[in-house]
Design an enzyme around this catalytic site. Structure first.
Site, mmCIF file in Angstrom:
data_model
loop_
_atom_site.group_PDB
_atom_site.id
_atom_site.type_symbol
_atom_site.label_atom_id
_atom_site.label_comp_id
_atom_site.label_asym_id
_atom_site.label_seq_id
_atom_site.Cartn_x
_atom_site.Cartn_y
_atom_site.Cartn_z
ATOM 1 N N LYS A 19 -49.930 50.827 34.904
ATOM 2 C CA LYS A 19 -49.957 50.356 33.524
ATOM 3 C C LYS A 19 -51.446 50.337 32.964
ATOM 4 O O LYS A 19 -51.618 50.806 31.985
ATOM 5 C CB LYS A 19 -49.199 49.010 33.253
ATOM 6 C CG LYS A 19 -47.744 48.947 33.560
ATOM 7 C CD LYS A 19 -47.230 47.492 33.111
ATOM 8 C CE LYS A 19 -47.602 46.215 33.625
ATOM 9 N NZ LYS A 19 -47.436 46.340 34.934
ATOM 10 N N THR A 20 -52.170 49.628 33.706
ATOM 11 C CA THR A 20 -53.640 49.463 33.251
ATOM 12 C C THR A 20 -54.125 50.797 33.144
ATOM 13 O O THR A 20 -54.983 51.232 32.318
ATOM 14 C CB THR A 20 -54.104 48.463 34.481
ATOM 15 O OG1 THR A 20 -53.653 47.443 34.479
ATOM 16 C CG2 THR A 20 -55.586 48.407 33.826
ATOM 17 N N ILE A 21 -54.036 51.611 34.266
ATOM 18 C CA ILE A 21 -54.672 52.848 34.210
ATOM 19 C C ILE A 21 -54.038 53.647 33.074
ATOM 20 O O ILE A 21 -54.819 54.472 32.515
ATOM 21 C CB ILE A 21 -54.562 53.737 35.512
ATOM 22 C CG1 ILE A 21 -55.124 53.094 36.768
ATOM 23 C CG2 ILE A 21 -54.881 55.295 35.397
ATOM 24 C CD1 ILE A 21 -56.836 53.072 36.588
ATOM 25 N N LYS A 41 -53.910 42.653 26.545
ATOM 26 C CA LYS A 41 -53.105 42.347 27.758
ATOM 27 C C LYS A 41 -52.299 41.083 27.113
ATOM 28 O O LYS A 41 -52.960 40.012 26.911
ATOM 29 C CB LYS A 41 -54.072 41.845 28.973
ATOM 30 C CG LYS A 41 -53.314 41.629 30.176
ATOM 31 C CD LYS A 41 -52.378 42.544 30.670
ATOM 32 C CE LYS A 41 -51.554 42.306 32.007
ATOM 33 N NZ LYS A 41 -51.036 43.267 32.630
ATOM 34 N N GLU A 118 -50.528 46.210 26.826
ATOM 35 C CA GLU A 118 -50.131 46.159 27.846
ATOM 36 C C GLU A 118 -49.318 44.763 28.571
ATOM 37 O O GLU A 118 -49.699 43.664 28.468
ATOM 38 C CB GLU A 118 -51.285 46.213 29.017
ATOM 39 C CG GLU A 118 -50.894 46.614 30.425
ATOM 40 C CD GLU A 118 -52.079 46.604 31.396
ATOM 41 O OE1 GLU A 118 -51.533 46.140 32.805
ATOM 42 O OE2 GLU A 118 -53.255 46.888 30.972
ATOM 43 N N GLY A 121 -45.795 43.151 34.263
ATOM 44 C CA GLY A 121 -44.971 43.613 35.194
ATOM 45 C C GLY A 121 -44.043 44.630 34.560
ATOM 46 O O GLY A 121 -44.452 45.441 33.729
ATOM 47 N N ASN A 186 -47.482 58.780 35.738
ATOM 48 C CA ASN A 186 -48.706 58.458 36.673
ATOM 49 C C ASN A 186 -48.997 59.187 37.816
ATOM 50 O O ASN A 186 -48.450 58.845 38.793
ATOM 51 C CB ASN A 186 -48.758 56.826 36.755
ATOM 52 C CG ASN A 186 -50.385 56.323 37.349
ATOM 53 O OD1 ASN A 186 -51.203 56.834 37.263
ATOM 54 N ND2 ASN A 186 -50.042 55.387 38.152
#
Length: 225
Positions: A19-21, A41, A118, A121, A186
């Protein structure tokens, strides 16, 4: 890559799915295209003071930490234990204030064209302990998304098991009446078997075309520091 003005919720089919990328990559594409974009976040766990995910977003966007980061608008709740928010908040002895988080997002949306929130989980991760969720409408991440009506960007990958987790997530979103704006596939997943990954991509694209034809398909390229 284009997004209409608004707030979008970036969630994943599981934890550590990227998710972060994906959020950082999407933000960079929008930033480079001249869009006023910022990331937030929802709740960061496993950190002490700053949200590591926000720091990663800024690095990927090629910008320093922003004023809104210093104001904590982009990281309204940071918890120390690397666990689900409902447990991490209990360990830290603090309450999850969803109204405060919601307000922070609204402030960001008043300053920027696009806000990418974001999540923590996956969709069924509890934000509140079920015994404390008296209203029954904010207990899970998906409940929170539904209450805000955010369009969703769902992050998946080609790892073994992704088809199952992705279809479950898509069906949950449909059941809640939520809009799947895009599925972000991803490629930053070292666990992927090429044969499985190629078939997973083929299968998910066909599934989206049949059941979520409005959803965009985005591939998130490998990110290298």
């Amino acid at each position: 890559m284009q997004l209409p003005t608004g707030t979008y919720f970036v969630t994943g089919i599981d934890t550590d799915i990227g998710k972060t990328i994906a959020t950082g990559y999407i933000a960079r594409q929008l930033h480079d295209a001249g869009c006023r974009v910022i990331t937030q976040k929802l709740i960061q766990t496993g950190c002490q003071s700053q949200a590591d995910d926000i720091i990663t977003h800024r690095a990927m966007m090629g910008v320093p930490l922003l004023a809104e980061d210093s104001e904590r608008l982009t990281m309204p709740m940071v918890l120390s234990y690397p666990a689900s928010p409902h447990l991490a908040s209990q360990i830290d002895g603090v309450a999850v204030d969803l109204d405060a988080i919601r307000h922070s997002t609204q402030v960001l949306s008043s300053r920027y064209d696009v806000v990418l929130v974001e999540g923590a989980g996956g969709l069924m991760v509890p934000l509140l302990d079920c015994t404390a969720d008296s209203d029954g409408d904010d207990g899970l991440v998906i409940d929170y998304i539904a209450k805000q009506g955010y369009p969703v960007i769902l992050v998946t990958s080609g790892r073994l098991g992704s088809i199952n987790h992705t279809l479950l997530s898509l069906q949950a979103l449909a059941r809640y009446g939520l809009t799947v704006f895009a599925v972000a596939y991803n490629l930053n997943d070292d666990s992927q078997d090429t044969i499985i990954a190629d078939d997973t991509k083929r299968y998910l694209q066909a599934y989206l075309a049949k059941y979520h034809p409005q959803a965009k398909w985005w591939q998130i390229p490998v990110f290298k520091n």
